[in-house]
Design an enzyme around this catalytic site. Structure first.
Site, PDB file in Angstrom:
ATOM      1  N   ARG A   1     -16.582 -30.462 -14.114  1.00 42.01           N
ATOM      2  CA  ARG A   1     -16.996 -29.824 -12.857  1.00 42.01           C
ATOM      3  C   ARG A   1     -17.172 -28.313 -12.997  1.00 42.01           C
ATOM      4  O   ARG A   1     -17.732 -27.684 -12.095  1.00 42.01           O
ATOM      5  CB  ARG A   1     -15.979 -30.111 -11.748  1.00 42.01           C
TER       6      ARG A   1
ATOM      7  N   ASP B   1     -16.773 -15.537 -39.146  1.00 38.99           N
ATOM      8  CA  ASP B   1     -15.912 -14.650 -38.354  1.00 38.99           C
ATOM      9  C   ASP B   1     -14.904 -13.924 -39.253  1.00 38.99           C
ATOM     10  O   ASP B   1     -13.764 -13.670 -38.872  1.00 38.99           O
ATOM     11  CB  ASP B   1     -15.189 -15.401 -37.240  1.00 38.99           C
TER      12      ASP B   1
END
Length: 211
Positions: free
Chosen positions: A131, A177
């Protein structure tokens, strides 16, 4: 994420290195992962140097780098973010969303303003839920590319496989990274003026934050 004076020196050094053309690996550009990030999702970035989006500052850094700044990470919810995105494009810089608390609608607005990537997807951003899809969902809908750290520490291998299924291989950038400790023996190193402790491939700040 450092002060502008030190970032300026880094940019100048990069431009000087390119001009010297010493051979070997070619330095093709700079990614400013900071300082235009949010405190809540700063990760291992140094909070003392975090800065609201500042188009004039980015332009000065681009001038110091003689056009070598190619990518800048931005927290899309910070004040002035949309104007920053438009200005960055004028300087030839791609904006990537990261180190952010932006929700789906805020991230979508940033992509519609011209942002094109997401920095180390899932890390230092809200979780992807059914959601509240957040930056991950907005990136799926709009981003040209996303970055993913596939070291087995930042992401579970199942998530890596899911991202390839969700985005397709042509939109995924696999990144290291890496920081100062990369390839080095266990011990103490530095990142943005902060102590980093590296043990068997895992680099962390003193409080355990992954660095």
């Amino acid at each position: 994420t450092l002060g502008e004076d030190q970032l300026t020196r880094i940019c100048e050094n990069a431009a000087a290195h390119r001009a010297k053309n010493p051979g070997g690996a070619e330095l093709v550009g700079l990614h400013l992962e900071g300082p235009f990030l949010c405190k809540a999702k700063k990760g291992a970035q140094n909070e003392a140097f975090l800065h609201d989006p500042d188009p004039a500052m980015l332009h000065r850094l681009q001038q110091a780098a003689q056009g070598m700044v190619k990518l800048v990470t931005l927290a899309a919810e910070q004040p002035g973010a949309l104007e920053f995105i438009r200005s960055a494009q004028e300087d030839g810089i791609t904006v990537s969303l990261g180190h952010t608390t932006a929700d789906y609608d805020t991230a979508c607005a940033a992509y519609e303003a011209g942002a094109r990537q997401a920095t180390h997807l899932f890390n230092a951003m809200p979780a992807f839920t059914h959601r509240a899809p957040g930056v991950v969902g907005a990136a799926s809908d709009f981003a040209e590319h996303i970055e993913m750290i596939c070291d087995g520490i930042h992401l579970n291998p199942s998530v890596v496989r899911a991202v390839f299924n969700m985005f397709g291989p042509d939109r995924v950038c696999i990144i290291s990274d890496a920081m100062q400790a990369c390839g080095m023996p266990n011990g103490e190193y530095s990142l943005g003026g902060q102590k980093v402790f590296m043990t068997d491939g895992l680099a962390t700040l003193a409080d355990g934050t992954i660095a």
